[in-house]
Motif scaffolding. Structure first.
Motif, PDB file in Angstrom:
ATOM      1  N   LEU A  72      32.561  30.453  31.611  1.00 47.50           N
ATOM      2  CA  LEU A  72      31.890  30.145  33.082  1.00 47.50           C
ATOM      3  C   LEU A  72      32.471  31.209  34.157  1.00 47.50           C
ATOM      4  CD1 LEU A  72      31.258  26.377  33.073  1.00 47.50           C
ATOM      5  CD2 LEU A  72      29.494  28.126  33.004  1.00 47.50           C
ATOM      6  N   VAL A  75      30.959  34.505  33.584  1.00 54.25           N
ATOM      7  CA  VAL A  75      29.673  34.379  34.088  1.00 54.25           C
ATOM      8  C   VAL A  75      29.677  34.506  35.700  1.00 54.25           C
ATOM      9  CG1 VAL A  75      27.556  33.031  34.357  1.00 54.25           C
ATOM     10  CG2 VAL A  75      28.549  33.448  32.259  1.00 54.25           C
ATOM     11  N   ASP A  76      30.612  33.882  36.296  1.00 56.63           N
ATOM     12  CA  ASP A  76      30.495  33.676  37.901  1.00 56.63           C
ATOM     13  C   ASP A  76      30.928  35.305  38.470  1.00 56.63           C
ATOM     14  OD1 ASP A  76      30.005  31.265  38.183  1.00 56.63           O
ATOM     15  OD2 ASP A  76      32.155  30.755  38.278  1.00 56.63           O
ATOM     16  N   PRO A  80      26.383  36.136  38.159  1.00 56.19           N
ATOM     17  CA  PRO A  80      26.434  34.527  38.722  1.00 56.19           C
ATOM     18  C   PRO A  80      24.922  34.030  38.699  1.00 56.19           C
ATOM     19  CG  PRO A  80      26.878  36.333  40.296  1.00 56.19           C
ATOM     20  CD  PRO A  80      27.016  37.043  39.051  1.00 56.19           C
ATOM     21  N   ARG A  83      24.523  31.429  35.725  1.00 59.29           N
ATOM     22  CA  ARG A  83      25.334  30.343  35.353  1.00 59.29           C
ATOM     23  C   ARG A  83      24.272  29.053  35.202  1.00 59.29           C
ATOM     24  NH1 ARG A  83      30.696  28.692  36.861  1.00 59.29           N
ATOM     25  NH2 ARG A  83      30.963  26.358  37.222  1.00 59.29           N
ATOM     26  N   GLU A  87      24.799  25.457  32.408  1.00 59.58           N
ATOM     27  CA  GLU A  87      25.049  24.117  32.988  1.00 59.58           C
ATOM     28  C   GLU A  87      23.680  23.535  33.125  1.00 59.58           C
ATOM     29  OE1 GLU A  87      27.165  24.961  36.621  1.00 59.58           O
ATOM     30  OE2 GLU A  87      28.951  24.262  35.655  1.00 59.58           O
TER      31      GLU A  87
END
Length: 196
Positions: A72, A75-76, A80, A83, A87
């Motif tokens: 994560l 990915v951010d 981004p 993301r 989730e």
């Protein structure tokens, strides 16, 4: 012949242009659906690939949570806008959980908690949400506490749960102190009624 023929008034080049426009629109819609499906499949495949590596290296599955946190963060930084692919749970309109109790190589009881959910655009996601280690005993209360911890960490609401499936282990099913009964009791205490 039973449906209204909305395009009968279009003839010649205008009709050909309209047909080509409709075909382009259909192709674009199909491409978008296929791309989204492919992204979901890739996310699931990545999750299973990490789980397989953890299993092969004989590491505890709690390392998987650390790996997810690392992913994560990556990915951010890199993409981004992607993301939300990692989730899905917070976006579920409805979800079901499946529970499987087993024992690892060191005789520690564990419960695999799988979540399957659907969001407002009818995208379905299935994933291994967590593997909860039961260090002391494997009572319904222990399993229930593990489930509630995972449900809370994923930001899931009990009012959106539509089913619970188990492997039939004694600690899972029963009328009073079993995990599923305790989930139902928690829902009743929150004013949520379900007829499963």
């Amino acid at each position: 012949m039973k449906h209204p023929r909305n395009f009968d008034f279009i003839t010649g080049a205008a009709r050909r242009n309209k047909i080509e426009s409709l075909q382009r629109s259909l192709t674009e819609q199909q491409s978008e659906i296929l791309q989204h499906t492919s992204e979901l499949k890739n996310t699931t495949r990545a999750s299973f690939a990490v789980s397989e590596l953890i299993g092969k290296r004989m590491k505890p599955f709690t390392d998987g949570e650390f790996v997810k946190e690392c992913l994560l963060n990556v990915v951010d930084i890199i993409c981004p806008e992607k993301r939300d692919l990692f989730e899905h749970a917070q976006q579920f309109e409805l979800y079901a959980i499946a529970l499987d109790e087993n024992t690892d190589a060191t005789d520690i009881a564990q419960v695999a908690i799988f979540v399957s959910g659907i969001n407002v655009t009818f995208d379905i996601t299935e994933e291994l949400a967590s593997l909860v280690s039961l260090k002391d005993t494997t009572t319904g209360e222990n399993i229930f506490q593990g489930i509630m911890s995972v449900v809370g960490s994923l930001g899931l609401n009990l009012s959106n749960i539509c089913g619970v499936t188990t492997d039939g282990a004694p600690a899972m099913i029963g009328k009073v102190k079993r995990a599923v009964s305790l989930i139902e009791k928690e829902m009743r205490n929150a004013g949520i009624e379900r007829n499963w």
